[in-house]
Enzyme design. Structure first.
Site, PDB file in Angstrom:
ATOM      1  N   HIS A 117      44.278  34.203  48.646  1.00 33.09           N
ATOM      2  CA  HIS A 117      43.123  33.387  49.035  1.00 33.09           C
ATOM      3  C   HIS A 117      42.776  32.317  47.997  1.00 33.09           C
ATOM      4  O   HIS A 117      42.195  31.303  48.329  1.00 33.09           O
ATOM      5  CB  HIS A 117      41.901  34.272  49.327  1.00 33.09           C
ATOM      6  CG  HIS A 117      41.300  34.922  48.132  1.00 33.09           C
ATOM      7  ND1 HIS A 117      41.962  35.874  47.413  1.00 33.09           N
ATOM      8  CD2 HIS A 117      40.117  34.736  47.511  1.00 33.09           C
ATOM      9  CE1 HIS A 117      41.189  36.268  46.405  1.00 33.09           C
ATOM     10  NE2 HIS A 117      40.067  35.584  46.447  1.00 33.09           N
TER      11      HIS A 117
ATOM     12  N   PHE B 109      38.492  45.893  44.175  1.00 32.42           N
ATOM     13  CA  PHE B 109      38.377  44.431  44.164  1.00 32.42           C
ATOM     14  C   PHE B 109      39.783  43.817  44.201  1.00 32.42           C
ATOM     15  O   PHE B 109      40.755  44.477  43.858  1.00 32.42           O
ATOM     16  CB  PHE B 109      37.609  43.973  42.920  1.00 32.42           C
ATOM     17  CG  PHE B 109      37.415  42.484  42.905  1.00 32.42           C
ATOM     18  CD1 PHE B 109      36.631  41.871  43.874  1.00 32.42           C
ATOM     19  CD2 PHE B 109      38.036  41.682  41.964  1.00 32.42           C
ATOM     20  CE1 PHE B 109      36.482  40.489  43.894  1.00 32.42           C
ATOM     21  CE2 PHE B 109      37.883  40.302  41.974  1.00 32.42           C
ATOM     22  CZ  PHE B 109      37.108  39.704  42.932  1.00 32.42           C
ATOM     23  N   ASP B 110      39.874  42.548  44.608  1.00 32.84           N
ATOM     24  CA  ASP B 110      41.215  41.969  44.836  1.00 32.84           C
ATOM     25  C   ASP B 110      42.090  41.928  43.584  1.00 32.84           C
ATOM     26  O   ASP B 110      43.285  42.194  43.662  1.00 32.84           O
ATOM     27  CB  ASP B 110      41.153  40.604  45.519  1.00 32.84           C
ATOM     28  CG  ASP B 110      40.295  39.590  44.805  1.00 32.84           C
ATOM     29  OD1 ASP B 110      39.452  40.006  44.004  1.00 32.84           O
ATOM     30  OD2 ASP B 110      40.453  38.390  45.055  1.00 32.84           O
TER      31      ASP B 110
ATOM     32  N   ALA C 203      31.723  45.844  36.836  1.00 29.11           N
ATOM     33  CA  ALA C 203      31.231  44.462  36.780  1.00 29.11           C
ATOM     34  C   ALA C 203      29.715  44.342  37.038  1.00 29.11           C
ATOM     35  O   ALA C 203      29.026  43.597  36.360  1.00 29.11           O
ATOM     36  CB  ALA C 203      32.003  43.603  37.773  1.00 29.11           C
TER      37      ALA C 203
ATOM     38  N   TYR D 255      38.938  36.546  12.190  1.00 27.66           N
ATOM     39  CA  TYR D 255      40.020  37.053  13.049  1.00 27.66           C
ATOM     40  C   TYR D 255      39.921  38.565  13.198  1.00 27.66           C
ATOM     41  O   TYR D 255      40.016  39.108  14.296  1.00 27.66           O
ATOM     42  CB  TYR D 255      41.379  36.671  12.445  1.00 27.66           C
ATOM     43  CG  TYR D 255      42.541  36.996  13.354  1.00 27.66           C
ATOM     44  CD1 TYR D 255      43.086  36.021  14.183  1.00 27.66           C
ATOM     45  CD2 TYR D 255      43.083  38.280  13.400  1.00 27.66           C
ATOM     46  CE1 TYR D 255      44.133  36.313  15.031  1.00 27.66           C
ATOM     47  CE2 TYR D 255      44.132  38.583  14.247  1.00 27.66           C
ATOM     48  CZ  TYR D 255      44.659  37.604  15.057  1.00 27.66           C
ATOM     49  OH  TYR D 255      45.696  37.902  15.897  1.00 27.66           O
TER      50      TYR D 255
ATOM     51  N   LYS E  12      29.607  39.023  34.981  1.00 24.80           N
ATOM     52  CA  LYS E  12      28.576  39.349  35.970  1.00 24.80           C
ATOM     53  C   LYS E  12      27.351  39.896  35.243  1.00 24.80           C
ATOM     54  O   LYS E  12      26.499  39.142  34.803  1.00 24.80           O
ATOM     55  CB  LYS E  12      29.110  40.370  36.992  1.00 24.80           C
ATOM     56  CG  LYS E  12      30.051  39.771  38.019  1.00 24.80           C
ATOM     57  CD  LYS E  12      31.462  39.762  37.556  1.00 24.80           C
ATOM     58  CE  LYS E  12      32.455  39.403  38.632  1.00 24.80           C
ATOM     59  NZ  LYS E  12      33.805  39.197  38.070  1.00 24.80           N
TER      60      LYS E  12
ATOM     61  N   ASP F 193      35.003  50.569  37.658  1.00 24.07           N
ATOM     62  CA  ASP F 193      35.089  49.113  37.621  1.00 24.07           C
ATOM     63  C   ASP F 193      33.630  48.665  37.631  1.00 24.07           C
ATOM     64  O   ASP F 193      32.958  48.711  38.650  1.00 24.07           O
ATOM     65  CB  ASP F 193      35.860  48.611  38.842  1.00 24.07           C
ATOM     66  CG  ASP F 193      35.883  47.091  38.911  1.00 24.07           C
ATOM     67  OD1 ASP F 193      35.218  46.434  38.101  1.00 24.07           O
ATOM     68  OD2 ASP F 193      36.574  46.565  39.803  1.00 24.07           O
TER      69      ASP F 193
HETATM   70  N1  F0G Z   1      36.013  43.916  39.477  1.00 23.13           N
HETATM   71  C1  F0G Z   1      35.085  43.466  40.325  1.00 23.13           C
HETATM   72  C2  F0G Z   1      34.263  44.419  41.127  1.00 23.13           C
HETATM   73  C3  F0G Z   1      34.895  42.084  40.455  1.00 23.13           C
HETATM   74  O1  F0G Z   1      33.978  41.636  41.308  1.00 23.13           O
HETATM   75  C4  F0G Z   1      35.691  41.211  39.675  1.00 23.13           C
HETATM   76  C5  F0G Z   1      35.535  39.775  39.786  1.00 23.13           C
HETATM   77  C6  F0G Z   1      36.634  41.742  38.790  1.00 23.13           C
HETATM   78  C7  F0G Z   1      36.764  43.122  38.721  1.00 23.13           C
HETATM   79  C8  F0G Z   1      37.509  40.886  37.935  1.00 23.13           C
HETATM   80  O2  F0G Z   1      36.784  40.323  36.895  1.00 23.13           O
HETATM   81  O3  F0G Z   1      36.787  37.866  37.327  1.00 23.13           O
HETATM   82  O4  F0G Z   1      36.233  38.782  35.087  1.00 23.13           O
HETATM   83  O5  F0G Z   1      38.544  38.865  35.911  1.00 23.13           O
HETATM   84  N2  F0G Z   1      34.911  39.235  40.715  1.00 23.13           N
HETATM   85  C9  F0G Z   1      34.613  37.839  40.874  1.00 23.13           C
HETATM   86  C10 F0G Z   1      33.955  37.649  42.200  1.00 23.13           C
HETATM   87  C11 F0G Z   1      35.733  36.906  40.610  1.00 23.13           C
HETATM   88  O6  F0G Z   1      33.799  36.481  42.598  1.00 23.13           O
HETATM   89  O7  F0G Z   1      33.542  38.624  42.839  1.00 23.13           O
HETATM   90  P1  F0G Z   1      37.106  38.876  36.290  1.00 23.13           P
END
Ligand code: F0G
Length: 457
Positions: A449, A124-125, A216, A72, A257, A214
């Site tokens: 979406h 990102f969304d 990813a 833990y 990613k 950010d």
């Molecule tokens: N930032 C970026 C640039 C992303 O592409 C994503 C996720 C996230 C943050 C959030 O990360 O999914 O681990 O919570 N993108 C995926 C996509 C879902 O399909 O582009 P997460």
């Protein structure tokens, strides 16, 4: 004769996938309210909905899972992961989270307040969602050229420095940080140059603001810097990553990613205050500070994946596959965001379905058509994903309207790429017969979406 390019790995394990009949797909899609997120994975032949958590782990990653430490508190797996992150990014403080948006939630809970402005390049969304749900504003400062899909630029994900400075002047006191997304997913998986990262950093220093990456797809961004930016050809990916992160004060990471794990994420920073505040929120939302929603074995796989995927050959194999698909689409003259990005092809839907009005969501219509054609599941990155303006509640039609075909890492072969290209060609060939699109039957207030219900017009 030069030997042709081929993958830097071979396949040890396979997973069967199922083809289906068009009549089955018509029924399934109706049941899914024309939202491909509602389809069952077994109803999909080639799944390009995302490259997130869908990659194939290596034998080294699977081996490291067997020696995960599930304690833990203070698990060795955490320290191994932290050390790898320290080495690759130079950030001292590391807080695990279960995925990228969880890292955003934890950190933004501490540093984003109502009425704030967070400038960046095509948030990102989930990032936008975490800003707007706190009644703050995400201000997009991406270069205008990114909008023109047919323009070939090496770093189309860049931040427009003038736009950024304007926001910094106008809203100075209300800006907690600047965010730079590498690569810029929403603009088409487009990279940001080292030069641009440096300039953002200089501007941030001038206005005394921290910079958050950010991150990813930071390794894919480093690959593009190596092959496209002057002065980096002889540097290793790891050297490039280290320099990139010197221009930031912290990062949020979706490890699903570029760390090639199925689940995982983290916050890393050199700002002690961000770390101290995030620890408290992290414990409340994610778990104790040495696991944050991850298993010990998953932290081991993450560490190994990060190390592997910051090596040139692995990234080259990946990005050449995207280029291969792009070349097939060029043969058929199918318009997409040029040049092809790092993780996906973004088909320019309004240029394909020229008869479908924007109010009827061309990219969503194309997503549906490609699924019906061949059981290929892409994803709309367009007007639906853009959500409504928080103040006017109007649809936002200013951005691009893409069908994104995200390619999972180390998962499909170039034969699959051929199937994707021909499926698109078949839809493209009958584009003039597609005159109507989709209408919304039900939608959520934010990030609609994922759950929207649609009907065909
Ligand atoms: N930032 C970026 C640039 C992303 O592409 C994503 C996720 C996230 C943050 C959030 O990360 O999914 O681990 O919570 N993108 C995926 C996509 C879902 O399909 O582009 P997460």
């Amino acid at each position: 004769m030069d030997l042709p390019f081929a993958e830097s790995w071979k396949i040890k394990m396979i997973e069967p996938i199922r083809k289906s009949a068009r009549s089955e797909r018509e029924q399934w899609l109706k049941e899914a309210h024309y939202n491909v997120f509602h389809l069952k994975a077994e109803q999909v032949y080639i799944d390009l909905i995302t490259d997130s958590g869908t990659g194939a782990m290596s034998d080294r990653q699977w081996a490291s899972m067997m020696i995960g430490d599930e304690s833990y508190a203070g698990a060795t797996s955490f320290f191994k992961m932290k050390e790898t992150i320290n080495k690759i990014t130079g950030f001292k403080y590391v807080l695990p989270t279960h995925q990228g948006r969880a890292a955003e939630n934890v950190l933004f809970s501490c540093i984003v307040k109502e009425g704030d402005y967070v400038p960046g390049n095509s948030h990102f969304d989930t990032t936008k969602g975490h800003i707007e749900s706190r009644k703050a504003f995400a201000v997009d400062c991406t270069i205008d050229e990114a909008r023109d899909t047919q323009l070939e630029l090496p770093f189309k994900g860049n931040v427009d420095i003038q736009k950024l400075e304007k926001v910094l002047i106008e809203h100075n006191a209300k800006i907690p940080f600047i965010i730079v997304t590498i690569t810029n997913n929403t603009a088409g998986g487009q990279p940001v140059s080292m030069q641009n990262l440096r300039e953002v950093n200089q501007l941030a220093k001038k206005y005394n603001k921290p910079v958050l990456f950010d991150s990813a797809r930071f390794a894919e961004n480093a690959y593009f810097i190596k092959v496209r930016e002057k002065g980096y050809a002889d540097k290793t990916i790891k050297e490039i990553c280290r320099e990139m992160f010197t221009y930031a004060d912290g990062m949020t990471m979706s490890a699903k990613k570029d760390a090639i794990v199925n689940m995982g994420g983290f916050i890393a920073t050199n700002i002690e205050d961000w770390y101290e505040q995030s620890k408290v929120k992290g414990i409340a939302f994610e778990g104790y500070i040495t696991y944050g929603g991850m298993n010990g074995r998953d932290m081991n796989a993450l560490a190994t994946g990060l190390d592997e995927n910051t090596e040139f050959e692995n990234l080259e194999t990946r990005i050449k596959q995207i280029e291969y698909l792009a070349a097939r689409l060029d043969e058929f003259q199918i318009p997409y965001q040029r040049p092809a990005g790092g993780h996906a092809i973004f088909v320019d839907a309004p240029k394909v379905l020229t008869h479908v009005p924007k109010e009827e969501f061309p990219a969503q219509t194309l997503t549906v058509e490609v699924y019906l054609e061949a059981g290929i599941r892409g994803c709309e990155i367009g007007y639906l994903l853009a959500d409504r303006d928080p103040l006017t509640r109007e649809n936002r039609f200013e951005g691009n309207d893409f069908l994104r075909l995200a390619i999972p890492r180390r998962t499909y072969t170039n034969n699959h790429m051929d199937v994707i290209a021909v499926a698109l060609k078949n839809v493209f060939d009958r584009r003039n017969s597609i005159t109507r699109g989709m209408a919304i039957e039900w939608e959520a207030e934010l990030m609609r979406h994922f759950t929207v219900k649609l009907k065909r017009l």
